[in-house]
Design an enzyme around this catalytic site. Structure first.
Site, PDB file in Angstrom:
ATOM      1  N   ASP A 171      10.661 -53.720   6.292  1.00 39.13           N
ATOM      2  CA  ASP A 171      10.082 -54.986   5.853  1.00 39.13           C
ATOM      3  C   ASP A 171      10.395 -55.289   4.394  1.00 39.13           C
ATOM      4  OD1 ASP A 171       8.495 -52.834   5.033  1.00 39.13           O
ATOM      5  OD2 ASP A 171       6.851 -53.338   6.369  1.00 39.13           O
ATOM      6  N   HIS A 173      -1.871 -51.630  10.901  1.00 41.73           N
ATOM      7  CA  HIS A 173      -0.534 -52.243  10.990  1.00 41.73           C
ATOM      8  C   HIS A 173       0.573 -51.189  10.923  1.00 41.73           C
ATOM      9  CE1 HIS A 173      -0.646 -52.737   6.363  1.00 41.73           C
ATOM     10  NE2 HIS A 173       0.330 -51.896   6.598  1.00 41.73           N
ATOM     11  N   ASP A 202      -5.625 -51.026   8.283  1.00 45.89           N
ATOM     12  CA  ASP A 202      -6.036 -51.946   9.349  1.00 45.89           C
ATOM     13  C   ASP A 202      -5.220 -51.739  10.632  1.00 45.89           C
ATOM     14  OD1 ASP A 202      -3.559 -53.032   8.739  1.00 45.89           O
ATOM     15  OD2 ASP A 202      -4.312 -55.015   8.184  1.00 45.89           O
ATOM     16  N   GLU A 253       0.537 -57.195  11.296  1.00 47.73           N
ATOM     17  CA  GLU A 253      -0.908 -57.149  11.108  1.00 47.73           C
ATOM     18  C   GLU A 253      -1.615 -57.307  12.455  1.00 47.73           C
ATOM     19  OE1 GLU A 253      -1.880 -56.073   8.446  1.00 47.73           O
ATOM     20  OE2 GLU A 253      -1.273 -57.162   6.648  1.00 47.73           O
TER      21      GLU A 253
END
Ligand code: F6R
Length: 259
Positions: free
Chosen positions: A66, A137, A135, A142
């Site tokens: 990313d 990811h 979280d 996400e």
């Protein structure tokens, strides 16, 4: 299911995964590596130079997971720079063979498709290194990301921006958008190696490895993949219900079986 290896510390994890990568480079000189950024993969990158000493790495190829969108080119925390500093230079790789998604605004509409085409043209990723966000990811997919998603622009959650603020002067400097390989892209890699360290990752690791397969926990997509290795320290493994079984399995692993 994923093979879960619980290790004493980051250095042990780094040595284990680096050993597998070095083996791949020796046997497949044009291996395609999937490269994560952030803190998690650092022990692997730090262990690699010694293991690759004297090994021809000139044909090794790589794709980063990313990049931030719109970050100033050359910004030290752009993932292009991080990959150059932490992977390309220390390992002596050919920069032309290592790609990072293009997060510049000019051409962002087709940057995802371009990246997918490049991965496909390279024959796919052989070993994908992954970290996991608090979280849940993976990449910057996400919660809510489609399991079929491909490389595209995403909006970072406030949680992720706060988690990553440590790399910037303040949370306000953390970009709001990123371009990330999708869960569908990640699932096409031949071998997924997810690392996790510290108590802050324990809940996400347990949810990804043992929880329901759900887009609400993007990391749970790994349960759909035929070859996954999760390497966690004790703190990150603390909420795994089957930790004793994973320890037993690893202690009794057949000598002929790699990770
Ligand atoms: C980074 C990436 C992210 C990180 C995750 C964990 O390329 O894709 O999924 O792996 O945010 O970050 P760290 O390792 O900094 O805790």
């Amino acid at each position: 299911m994923a093979e879960v290896i619980i290790v004493a510390d980051k250095a042990a994890a780094g040595a284990l995964v680096a050993e597998e990568i070095a083996r791949l480079v020796r046997t497949t000189p044009d291996v395609v590596l999937g490269l994560a950024t952030g803190s998690t993969p650092l022990p692997v990158y730090e262990a690699l130079p010694a293991l690759l000493d004297g090994v021809d790495v000139s044909r090794v190829r790589g794709f980063a997971l990313d990049e931030y969108v719109g970050i100033t080119p050359g910004h030290p925390e752009s993932y292009r720079e991080v990959i150059r500093r932490e992977v390309i230079e220390p390992l002596g790789l050919d920069p032309a063979r290592i790609r990072v998604p293009d997060g510049s605004l000019d051409g962002i509409e087709h940057a995802g498709e371009d990246y997918e085409r490049a991965i496909t043209a390279a024959g796919g990723v052989d070993l994908q290194i992954l970290g996991i966000g608090t979280d849940g990811h993976i990449g910057f997919n996400e919660p809510g990301s489609s399991f079929g998603s491909l490389t595209r622009v995403k909006t970072l959650t406030e949680q992720t921006r706060e988690d990553n603020a440590r790399f910037f002067d303040s949370v306000d400097d953390v970009p709001r958008h990123c371009i990330t390989q999708g869960l569908g892209t990640i699932l096409r890699a031949k071998h997924l190696v997810l690392l996790a360290f510290g108590a802050g990752k324990a809940r996400a690791v347990a949810a990804a490895v043992e929880g329901a397969v759900t887009a609400s926990v993007p990391g749970s997509a790994i349960q759909l993949h035929p070859h996954v290795t999760v390497v966690a320290d004790e703190a990150a493994a603390a909420e795994l219900a089957n930790a004793d079984y994973y320890r037993y399995t690893f202690a009794n692993k057949p000598a002929w079986q790699g990770i």
